[in-house]
Structures are given as structure tokens and as C-alpha cells.
Design an enzyme around this catalytic site. Sequence first.
Site, PDB file in Angstrom:
ATOM      1  N   GLY A   1     -27.618  54.617 -14.920  1.00  0.00           N
ATOM      2  CA  GLY A   1     -27.453  54.410 -16.575  1.00  0.00           C
ATOM      3  C   GLY A   1     -26.528  53.781 -16.988  1.00  0.00           C
ATOM      4  N   CYS A   2     -26.119  54.512 -18.195  1.00  0.00           N
ATOM      5  CA  CYS A   2     -24.929  54.044 -18.773  1.00  0.00           C
ATOM      6  C   CYS A   2     -23.382  54.241 -17.905  1.00  0.00           C
ATOM      7  CB  CYS A   2     -24.954  54.808 -20.140  1.00  0.00           C
ATOM      8  SG  CYS A   2     -26.137  54.484 -21.200  1.00  0.00           S
ATOM      9  N   ALA A   3     -23.433  55.014 -17.240  1.00  0.00           N
ATOM     10  CA  ALA A   3     -22.320  55.202 -16.280  1.00  0.00           C
ATOM     11  C   ALA A   3     -21.911  54.275 -15.233  1.00  0.00           C
ATOM     12  CB  ALA A   3     -22.409  56.726 -15.397  1.00  0.00           C
ATOM     13  N   ALA A   4     -23.365  53.348 -15.183  1.00  0.00           N
ATOM     14  CA  ALA A   4     -23.115  52.350 -14.089  1.00  0.00           C
ATOM     15  C   ALA A   4     -21.959  51.235 -14.376  1.00  0.00           C
ATOM     16  CB  ALA A   4     -24.329  51.559 -14.015  1.00  0.00           C
TER      17      ALA A   4
ATOM     18  N   PHE B   1     -19.921  56.874 -19.133  1.00  0.00           N
ATOM     19  CA  PHE B   1     -20.580  58.116 -18.978  1.00  0.00           C
ATOM     20  C   PHE B   1     -22.178  58.066 -18.906  1.00  0.00           C
ATOM     21  CE2 PHE B   1     -16.906  58.840 -22.037  1.00  0.00           C
ATOM     22  CZ  PHE B   1     -16.059  59.425 -21.135  1.00  0.00           C
TER      23      PHE B   1
END
Length: 377
Positions: free
Chosen positions: A137-140, A333
Amino acid sequence: MATLCRPAVSVPEHVITMQQTLDLARTIHADHPQLQLALRLMENTGVQKRHLLRPIEETLRHDGFEIRNQIYEAEAKARVPAVINRALEDAELRASDIDVIIYVSCTGFMMPSLTAWLINTMGFRSDTRQVPIAQLGCAAGGAAINRAHDFCTAYPEANALIVACEFCSLCYQPTDLGVGNLLSNGLFGDGLAAAVMRGQGGTGVTLERNGSYLVPETEDWIAYDVRSTGFHFKLDKRVPGTMEPLAPALKELAGQHGWDASDLDFYIIHAGGPRILDDLSTFLGVPAEAFRFSRATLTEYGNIASAVVLDALRRLFDEGSAHPTARGLLAGFGPGITAEMSLGRWTVSDRTSERLDTGVIKDVPDRVLVEEPTRVG
């Protein structure tokens, strides 16, 4: 040591303002019992506008998961090459100089990954490694930076290409009426980014250490419920409070490196929402201004998932405020709840310093390569 060069960022041409989003919510969900709460949460995101892949009329129409995924593949192939070419140009490299492509996306699915298509069509070598990341997700975005750093540490003369492609609007689900889902409809936007990490040379952030941290027992706080209609976003109301357990992990990483996380020169942070940044400012003991790049991304583009950290970094480059040897923190995150963190110093390559000293590039206008309404393909 590996240096992360200036990212190239592109957002689609269709724009929706926050006022338009609120008006749509009032029209579509007029009878929703928690409409006022959802509207208030949307307004509090600080998002002023977002960019969408398709006009709002098409975005709101659900033609089925198969059609949406076909759109994802076609639009990725149409739009990704442009940001890659600009990232390569900014890093002063060619496609043939790249040794690994790290492709991150959580809003569509392809097998083989887009990396195979890129290698076949853009002049990358056939022995280029492929590292597609689809479930962070956004942590990628932070994970891609860290994996590129790991690769260039293992192979000091290698160069890595990071690509983030997020079409969040393709995940709109008109039948999901939970407050968390309604909030996401006013928070997420579409965007693409690419950046090169050079094993040697380059101007940008020279990375020195990276790390990961997962908050225990939070794996269902941010998640996809995968159904026949596609990806249904699930967001727990406790997510905005996750900086309290994550801030110590950032401090620990900096401490291991002999740095104080509260006393750095720049911060490139994933902006999931304003409270994330407000709380991190409090728990790290840094002024709110330290997160100005992340706030600008959130305000102008909304949450563009894995591409946020690259856009925030692009803004640091464009501001030109980092001095030689300035120390900074980058962090993404996302689901898990996961933090992907790295530390680095601002570095100006000898070649760039020479060009600046001689004034060779004084007459060249600044390029802000962000919004690209045209398509390639």
C-alpha cells in the site's frame, strides 16, 4: 554510497476540488445516517483538490473489476514511460544503465508485472532485475527506496529505478457506505512517480541506513477486502493514532545511526492525513513546518499512496533549501501497520558542483515536471 536522485512526478488531467467532492457526497448519499460525520472528516483532511484518471462521471460508474483492471494496465502503459524518461534524464543516465526496476502499485494487478513490458519497450537490458511490490500500500514508496538502497549497497556500481503507479480512483466502490470508505473517497488521488538511485555519483539524498517496523496486532487496520467487484478499501478509525507507536521506531533508527530524529534538516514523510503529520510533529518534537513538503502533496494531490514520498522529495529538490551534508529522514507508512524508514544526507555531485560554479546552466529555466496532461504511447 547510493544516492536517490530527483523524482519525476505526473498526475492525470482531470481535477476534482474538495467542494465538488462534498457536493457529490451530499447528492449521492443524501440519506446516509452518518453523512455529516463523513463530510466533516473529508473537510478536515486538508485536501483542496485531487487529480483523477477519468472524468468524474466515469469514475463514479462501476463497469466491473475486469474492465477497471484493463483500464489500469492501459493507462499505466500510456503514462509510466514519461515519468521514467524524466527521472533518467534528471539522474543523467540511460535505460541501459539501470540494473534493477522496483515497481510499486496497489491499485491494479498485472502478471507479468509492468516491469516486463518496460524492459521490452523502453531499452532496458534483458538482464535487468525485476522487483514488483503490490501489497504494501502507501508504505511501498518507502519500501522501494529501501530495497533500492539494499541493492546498491550489495552492488555498489549498480543503478536502481523506482516506479510508483497509483490509480486510486479505480478502487472507488459505490456500494460501500462505511464512514471509512466515504472518507477515502475524498482523500485519495491518482499519481505516478519515478526516481533513480545511483550507486555512484548523482545529486540528491545519499542513503546511509534503512529500517522497517510493524506495529503488532494491527494488520487489519488498513486492508483490502478483495471481492468480485475489485478492491474494497478498509480503514480502521484507530489508524490516525498510529504515530504514537511509530515515532519511537523512527527515533530508534536515528539513534542507531548516532542521530537525533528531533534535530534533522529535512523530513520526507508519507502524508496519509493531517493528523499523521500533526502527531508526528508532536511525538518527534519538530515544528510543523518540517513537514511542509508532505502537507503540500496532501493539499494539492490528496493521498497518492506509494507516490507520496517521491512527490514530497521532489518538492525538496524544487525548493532548493537543502545545504550540502544536510541530514534527513524519509518514511512511508501503510498496511501492517508498517513503517519503511531511511536516513540520508544531501549530496551534490562533483559534476553538478562544477556546472553550478561555472554558471553553465544559469540561463536554463527551471523545470517543474509535475503535472503532465498529455499521454505517451
